[in-house]
Write a protein that holds these residues in place. Structure first.
Motif, mmCIF file in Angstrom:
data_model
loop_
_atom_site.group_PDB
_atom_site.id
_atom_site.type_symbol
_atom_site.label_atom_id
_atom_site.label_comp_id
_atom_site.label_asym_id
_atom_site.label_seq_id
_atom_site.Cartn_x
_atom_site.Cartn_y
_atom_site.Cartn_z
ATOM 1 N N THR A 34 0.991 -1.372 -0.113
ATOM 2 C CA THR A 34 -0.067 -0.130 0.018
ATOM 3 C C THR A 34 0.696 1.226 -0.015
ATOM 4 O OG1 THR A 34 -0.075 0.037 2.506
ATOM 5 C CG2 THR A 34 -1.927 -1.225 1.144
ATOM 6 N N ILE A 35 2.092 1.022 0.415
ATOM 7 C CA ILE A 35 3.092 2.128 0.185
ATOM 8 C C ILE A 35 3.343 2.769 -1.061
ATOM 9 C CG2 ILE A 35 5.330 3.172 1.252
ATOM 10 C CD1 ILE A 35 5.090 1.287 3.453
ATOM 11 N N LYS A 257 11.896 -3.093 6.718
ATOM 12 C CA LYS A 257 11.255 -2.231 5.433
ATOM 13 C C LYS A 257 10.326 -2.965 4.533
ATOM 14 C CE LYS A 257 12.332 1.173 2.057
ATOM 15 N NZ LYS A 257 11.903 0.523 0.831
ATOM 16 N N MET A 258 10.994 -4.187 4.018
ATOM 17 C CA MET A 258 10.057 -4.848 3.454
ATOM 18 C C MET A 258 8.958 -5.458 3.997
ATOM 19 S SD MET A 258 11.144 -8.682 1.756
ATOM 20 C CE MET A 258 10.490 -9.645 3.092
ATOM 21 N N LEU A 259 8.973 -5.946 5.313
ATOM 22 C CA LEU A 259 7.751 -6.502 6.031
ATOM 23 C C LEU A 259 6.553 -5.359 6.162
ATOM 24 C CD1 LEU A 259 9.438 -8.502 8.793
ATOM 25 C CD2 LEU A 259 8.320 -9.267 6.820
ATOM 26 N N ARG A 260 7.030 -4.034 6.406
ATOM 27 C CA ARG A 260 6.041 -3.022 6.736
ATOM 28 C C ARG A 260 5.330 -2.758 5.226
ATOM 29 N NH1 ARG A 260 10.379 -0.540 9.345
ATOM 30 N NH2 ARG A 260 10.714 0.899 7.422
ATOM 31 N N GLU A 261 6.287 -2.650 4.187
ATOM 32 C CA GLU A 261 5.771 -2.388 2.928
ATOM 33 C C GLU A 261 4.782 -3.714 2.391
ATOM 34 O OE1 GLU A 261 8.926 -1.663 0.349
ATOM 35 O OE2 GLU A 261 9.248 0.404 0.850
ATOM 36 N N GLU A 267 -6.863 -10.467 5.173
ATOM 37 C CA GLU A 267 -7.774 -10.153 6.231
ATOM 38 C C GLU A 267 -7.016 -9.040 7.200
ATOM 39 O OE1 GLU A 267 -8.950 -13.608 8.555
ATOM 40 O OE2 GLU A 267 -8.189 -14.805 7.122
ATOM 41 N N ARG A 268 -7.561 -7.705 6.750
ATOM 42 C CA ARG A 268 -6.775 -6.474 7.353
ATOM 43 C C ARG A 268 -6.758 -6.600 8.791
ATOM 44 N NH1 ARG A 268 -8.619 -1.441 3.797
ATOM 45 N NH2 ARG A 268 -10.423 -2.255 4.635
ATOM 46 N N ASN A 269 -7.921 -7.080 9.335
ATOM 47 C CA ASN A 269 -8.088 -6.873 10.930
ATOM 48 C C ASN A 269 -7.039 -7.810 11.533
ATOM 49 O OD1 ASN A 269 -9.231 -9.199 10.195
ATOM 50 N ND2 ASN A 269 -10.876 -8.898 11.381
ATOM 51 N N GLN A 270 -6.423 -8.677 10.882
ATOM 52 C CA GLN A 270 -5.351 -9.647 11.410
ATOM 53 C C GLN A 270 -3.838 -9.071 11.075
ATOM 54 O OE1 GLN A 270 -6.059 -12.120 13.292
ATOM 55 N NE2 GLN A 270 -8.334 -11.659 12.897
ATOM 56 N N GLY A 271 -3.664 -8.072 10.130
ATOM 57 C CA GLY A 271 -2.293 -7.352 9.884
ATOM 58 C C GLY A 271 -1.728 -6.768 11.329
ATOM 59 N N ILE A 272 -0.250 -6.792 11.419
ATOM 60 C CA ILE A 272 0.385 -6.553 12.335
ATOM 61 C C ILE A 272 0.954 -5.126 12.095
ATOM 62 C CG2 ILE A 272 2.377 -7.265 13.558
ATOM 63 C CD1 ILE A 272 0.689 -9.373 13.652
ATOM 64 N N ASN A 273 0.734 -4.398 13.219
ATOM 65 C CA ASN A 273 1.224 -2.955 13.118
ATOM 66 C C ASN A 273 2.643 -2.853 13.467
ATOM 67 O OD1 ASN A 273 1.104 0.087 13.128
ATOM 68 N ND2 ASN A 273 0.210 0.011 15.042
ATOM 69 N N TYR A 274 3.373 -2.970 12.603
ATOM 70 C CA TYR A 274 4.878 -2.823 12.710
ATOM 71 C C TYR A 274 5.431 -1.626 12.894
ATOM 72 C CZ TYR A 274 4.789 -7.604 10.521
ATOM 73 O OH TYR A 274 4.678 -8.976 10.221
#
Length: 277
Positions: A34-35, A257-261, A267-274
């Motif tokens: 999404t970045i 950086k790769m993991l954040r991008e 399932e957006r509600n299961q995403g990790i807020n890195y």
């Protein structure tokens, strides 16, 4: 990818008595990053078996086929859509198969979908389809299903409608699946090499959703901990093939950086807020 062509041999689906695995293929296009606004494409498989259903990237089938034919070192075709699931027929409990580095996990989730079926209809190929909507995984989904096809399933976890889902997309157009073809098999197809056991080597470790979220965060914070501690022996080389001393701070920063991008989960509600350091 090739232009979507709807299989004219759909009537074969009705040969339920002659088939043990009904395999459906879907083209998926999704916003992985999404970045940088990067969309990716893959083929997702849905297997409907007498006792269970499974969904995974078609690239696993390609790798498995190469394995069976190979006489030398096995080559891997990496999946683009990485989600792999299975569930028993008449159950809402899914097994989610995930890998972190060299570890393979199974996470059980309850994923019953509540659909609102619309009177709106149209045609996809030569099939009449009907519209339905649901909220799932932090997204609003719009599906088109056909009651002519007696399978209450679709790609990934989507299920519970009175017919096969041929098309489904979220309201923000970040994920879209379109049916492209099907195959029927007289014997139940074996997926144990890449689903139940990861590439024949790693059996899944059962963990809870909370435990898995912690494992993902731990990996993000220190992705090379096993190498730095000596628990795993890895030799690093430069572009000329000469052994080098790894720059772990820079490597860690690049991995984070790769993991954040690449964190726009279906399932957006299961995403990790890195966190950003």
């Amino acid at each position: 990818m090739k232009k979507i062509i709807y299989c004219i041999l759909f009537f074969l689906i009705y040969q339920v008595a002659l088939s043990q695995t009904h395999r459906f293929f879907y083209e998926v296009k999704f916003l992985n990053d999404t970045i940088n606004k990067e969309y990716l494409e893959d083929i997702v498989v849905l297997d409907v078996n007498p006792e269970n259903i499974k969904s995974y990237s078609n690239n696993y089938l390609i790798t498995d086929s190469m394995r069976q034919k190979a006489r030398s070192e096995l080559s891997f075709v990496q999946p683009i859509f990485k989600n792999k699931i299975s569930k028993s027929i008449n159950s809402d409990a899914f097994k989610n198969f995930e890998s972190i580095y060299n570890n393979y996990y199974s996470i059980e989730t309850e994923d019953k979908m509540i659909w609102t079926i619309s009177s709106e209809k149209k045609e996809i190929g030569s099939l009449k389809v009907q519209k339905a909507e649901t909220d799932f995984g932090g997204r609003h989904w719009i599906a088109w299903f056909s009651t002519d096809l007696p399978f209450p399933y679709g790609p990934y976890k989507f299920s519970g409608l009175p017919g096969l889902i041929l098309k489904i997309a979220d309201s923000q157009n970040q994920y879209e699946f379109n049916f492209i073809k099907n195959r029927n098999f007289k014997e139940t197809q074996d997926t144990s090499f890449f689903l139940e056991v990861y590439y024949g080597f790693f059996k899944p470790i059962a963990v809870s959703e909370k435990q898995f979220a912690k494992l993902k965060m731990d990996y993000y914070l220190d992705p090379y901990s096993d190498v730095k501690s000596g628990r795993e022996k890895v030799t690093f080389y430069d572009d000329n093939g000469i052994e080098k001393v790894p720059n772990f701070p820079q490597m860690t920063s690049d991995m984070q950086k790769m993991l954040r991008e690449n964190n726009n989960s279906i399932e957006r509600n299961q995403g990790i807020n890195y966190p950003v350091k």
